[in-house]
Write a protein that holds these residues in place. Sequence first.
Motif, PDB file in Angstrom:
ATOM      1  N   VAL A 219       0.884  -1.165   0.000  1.00  0.00           N
ATOM      2  CA  VAL A 219       0.000   0.000   0.000  1.00  0.00           C
ATOM      3  C   VAL A 219       0.923   1.216   0.000  1.00  0.00           C
ATOM      4  N   PRO A 220       0.980   1.965  -1.110  1.00  0.00           N
ATOM      5  CA  PRO A 220       1.937   3.072  -1.197  1.00  0.00           C
ATOM      6  C   PRO A 220       1.385   4.351  -0.551  1.00  0.00           C
ATOM      7  N   LYS A 221       2.293   5.268  -0.310  1.00  0.00           N
ATOM      8  CA  LYS A 221       1.864   6.603   0.110  1.00  0.00           C
ATOM      9  C   LYS A 221       1.141   7.273  -1.053  1.00  0.00           C
ATOM     10  N   PRO A 222       0.239   8.216  -0.802  1.00  0.00           N
ATOM     11  CA  PRO A 222      -0.556   8.835  -1.878  1.00  0.00           C
ATOM     12  C   PRO A 222       0.316   9.558  -2.914  1.00  0.00           C
ATOM     13  N   GLY A 223      -0.129   9.465  -4.174  1.00  0.00           N
ATOM     14  CA  GLY A 223       0.453  10.269  -5.234  1.00  0.00           C
ATOM     15  C   GLY A 223       1.772   9.799  -5.791  1.00  0.00           C
ATOM     16  N   VAL A 224       2.135   8.531  -5.591  1.00  0.00           N
ATOM     17  CA  VAL A 224       3.432   8.067  -6.079  1.00  0.00           C
ATOM     18  C   VAL A 224       3.296   7.400  -7.442  1.00  0.00           C
TER      19      VAL A 224
ATOM     20  N   GLU B 156       3.831   4.197  -9.224  1.00  0.00           N
ATOM     21  CA  GLU B 156       3.982   2.831  -8.728  1.00  0.00           C
ATOM     22  C   GLU B 156       5.151   2.097  -9.380  1.00  0.00           C
ATOM     23  N   ALA B 157       5.349   2.289 -10.668  1.00  0.00           N
ATOM     24  CA  ALA B 157       6.462   1.619 -11.338  1.00  0.00           C
ATOM     25  C   ALA B 157       7.791   2.065 -10.752  1.00  0.00           C
ATOM     26  N   ALA B 158       7.915   3.365 -10.486  1.00  0.00           N
ATOM     27  CA  ALA B 158       9.155   3.883  -9.908  1.00  0.00           C
ATOM     28  C   ALA B 158       9.348   3.369  -8.485  1.00  0.00           C
TER      29      ALA B 158
ATOM     30  N   LYS C 134      16.530 -12.678  -1.209  1.00  0.00           N
ATOM     31  CA  LYS C 134      15.423 -12.207  -0.371  1.00  0.00           C
ATOM     32  C   LYS C 134      14.712 -10.996  -0.972  1.00  0.00           C
ATOM     33  N   VAL C 135      15.292 -10.395  -1.987  1.00  0.00           N
ATOM     34  CA  VAL C 135      14.714  -9.202  -2.611  1.00  0.00           C
ATOM     35  C   VAL C 135      13.430  -9.587  -3.355  1.00  0.00           C
ATOM     36  N   PRO C 136      12.380  -8.769  -3.294  1.00  0.00           N
ATOM     37  CA  PRO C 136      11.137  -9.121  -4.000  1.00  0.00           C
ATOM     38  C   PRO C 136      11.335  -9.274  -5.504  1.00  0.00           C
ATOM     39  N   GLY C 137      10.753 -10.342  -6.051  1.00  0.00           N
ATOM     40  CA  GLY C 137      10.725 -10.534  -7.495  1.00  0.00           C
ATOM     41  C   GLY C 137       9.446  -9.992  -8.102  1.00  0.00           C
ATOM     42  N   PHE C 138       8.414  -9.889  -7.279  1.00  0.00           N
ATOM     43  CA  PHE C 138       7.140  -9.283  -7.685  1.00  0.00           C
ATOM     44  C   PHE C 138       6.793  -8.202  -6.666  1.00  0.00           C
ATOM     45  N   VAL C 139       6.323  -7.056  -7.163  1.00  0.00           N
ATOM     46  CA  VAL C 139       5.770  -6.011  -6.308  1.00  0.00           C
ATOM     47  C   VAL C 139       4.380  -5.702  -6.833  1.00  0.00           C
ATOM     48  N   VAL C 140       3.386  -5.873  -5.981  1.00  0.00           N
ATOM     49  CA  VAL C 140       1.988  -5.644  -6.348  1.00  0.00           C
ATOM     50  C   VAL C 140       1.434  -4.539  -5.462  1.00  0.00           C
ATOM     51  N   PHE C 141       0.690  -3.637  -6.052  1.00  0.00           N
ATOM     52  CA  PHE C 141       0.145  -2.507  -5.289  1.00  0.00           C
ATOM     53  C   PHE C 141      -1.337  -2.715  -4.999  1.00  0.00           C
ATOM     54  N   ARG C 142      -1.727  -2.280  -3.817  1.00  0.00           N
ATOM     55  CA  ARG C 142      -3.107  -2.337  -3.371  1.00  0.00           C
ATOM     56  C   ARG C 142      -3.456  -1.033  -2.660  1.00  0.00           C
TER      57      ARG C 142
ATOM     58  N   ARG D 222      -1.700  -4.361 -11.551  1.00  0.00           N
ATOM     59  CA  ARG D 222      -0.819  -3.529 -10.727  1.00  0.00           C
ATOM     60  C   ARG D 222       0.395  -4.318 -10.226  1.00  0.00           C
ATOM     61  N   CYS D 223       0.651  -5.440 -10.893  1.00  0.00           N
ATOM     62  CA  CYS D 223       1.827  -6.248 -10.544  1.00  0.00           C
ATOM     63  C   CYS D 223       3.019  -5.850 -11.413  1.00  0.00           C
ATOM     64  N   HIS D 224       4.163  -5.714 -10.778  1.00  0.00           N
ATOM     65  CA  HIS D 224       5.406  -5.381 -11.482  1.00  0.00           C
ATOM     66  C   HIS D 224       6.368  -6.559 -11.332  1.00  0.00           C
ATOM     67  N   ASP D 225       6.747  -7.132 -12.476  1.00  0.00           N
ATOM     68  CA  ASP D 225       7.630  -8.287 -12.503  1.00  0.00           C
ATOM     69  C   ASP D 225       9.079  -7.806 -12.513  1.00  0.00           C
ATOM     70  N   LEU D 226       9.793  -8.017 -11.422  1.00  0.00           N
ATOM     71  CA  LEU D 226      11.169  -7.528 -11.288  1.00  0.00           C
ATOM     72  C   LEU D 226      12.161  -8.679 -11.161  1.00  0.00           C
ATOM     73  N   ARG D 227      11.776  -9.846 -11.619  1.00  0.00           N
ATOM     74  CA  ARG D 227      12.663 -11.002 -11.493  1.00  0.00           C
ATOM     75  C   ARG D 227      13.936 -10.850 -12.325  1.00  0.00           C
TER      76      ARG D 227
END
Length: 542
Positions: free
Chosen positions: A460-465, A467-469, A486-494, A522-527
Amino acid sequence: MTLAATPSLQLAVQAARFAEHPLFILPQAVADLWGAGRTHWTYAEALAEVLRLRMSYAAAGYGPGHRVALLLENRPEHFFHWLALNGLGVAIVPINPDATPDEIAYLIGHSGAVLAVALPSRLAQMQGHGVPAITDDAAPPAAPGPAGTMPEPGTGECALIYTSGTTGKPKGCILSDLYFMQWGAWYAAQPAPIALREGAERLMTPLPAFHVNAMGNSFMGMLATGGAQVIIDRFHPRSWWDMARETGATCFHYLGVMPAILLAIPPGSGDRDHALRFGLGGGVHADHHAAFEDRFGVPLLEGWAMTETGGACILSAVAEPRNVGTRCLGRPDRPGPAMDYRLIDDQGLDVSPGIPGELVVRAWGDDPRRGLFSGYLNDPAATDAIWQGGWLHTGDIMRQGPDGALHFMDRKKNIIRRSGENIAALEVEGILNTHPQVAQVAVVAADDPLRGEEVMAVVVPKPGVDEAAVARALVDHAAGRLAYYKVPGFVVFRDALPVTSTQKVRKADLGGLTENPLADPRCHDLRAEKQALRKVRSETSH
């Protein structure tokens, strides 16, 4: 087969029987990479090196009650120093080469290690943590205090290996000499298709020496039967079969990701041109199991164990029917150290056959803890928690089939298992929560057909960001504080996370997302970025 009381004594026994047999073998490419100048070490040569190192440590005053941290990668030097120190009653603390400075500082500080030993290329990683740090070829400084009394053979602490738990920090598993000897006893007792032949086997493994698989299951299995450990620096899929042929490997250990990658390589005429009789491991994808065996002619024997259970309570689908493709782990009444087991529900009651339940285990006989881990260092509460009612609670959900075999279903623990690495979700959450653009985060396991599971951060991001960045910023943020895996391979926003009445995140409600994260817009694949990070760190370390 003759089993001694400790790994160091076992080496002496086997060096008398198999003096000119190889104990360690390196493919030529690995020997060149490491500048080893050789590809084989016989039992006699290994014993001579272990005795030389032991004399050096003894002269400096090291003995029972001391712990020494080792960062020696997968190399034979790791085993030489381990066995030299074991002969003096000194426990080792293996260090993951991918660990960050903060992680290494925690391991050294928590373990109470009094000395750090590293390869010259790794020495900087071990410096500045409050204890002397030396290279593996240097004479050790004087021990900081007197050693204790030598314990009865087999009862001493052999190693302290850290494993992730449901808390944020890794827990130190105290492992005895008997713990390691039970690995060898299990392996030597197995029937065909394992049936190790004394003085003849060559086990190929790219798995890390800071894990119990390479140190316990692989090495102790070979040491117990006069075999050789074929050491590879890491998994090289395109040269895997060439290395097997070059070294004369007769068996291998695997993680589920390895068969998947080997199957992805186009078929060739050499697919069955090897001497491998079996592979032993865990986590092979159901769709890959039979396909691998058909193509390469090697049975993959699915197994299960924990750092806490070792060889005293281990499962493996050795006997037929192996129920290929079902995560079958075989019957618990297998040959080897006798174990007892139950499958229980949340109330601690036995479940009926075919109904999933948590696996709880113990050694058979008067001492339920015989040969299992000796407890978590400085954490009696966690030790008591895993040992409830005289049973070790594994946190793994299994069901029993009509033939008595156990099948792995899922895990109760909040653990992500990525390519064989256990990752505590809370540890990753703690790091991500410190990023200024994160309002709330939950870290869970996402299905990954290649690595079994991948780290997924639901944010859950702070307002106005942007998301990809933010997604990429979180990878950079985590990479500076955690080992790459241990670094996330997927980041999903809600916009919000599902929570209970006490505001705890209901991770179970994220189940649909974890099964197919890429279906979420809203999923970002960072693998790919994550793998690039691994490559950069690997090149930097060399």
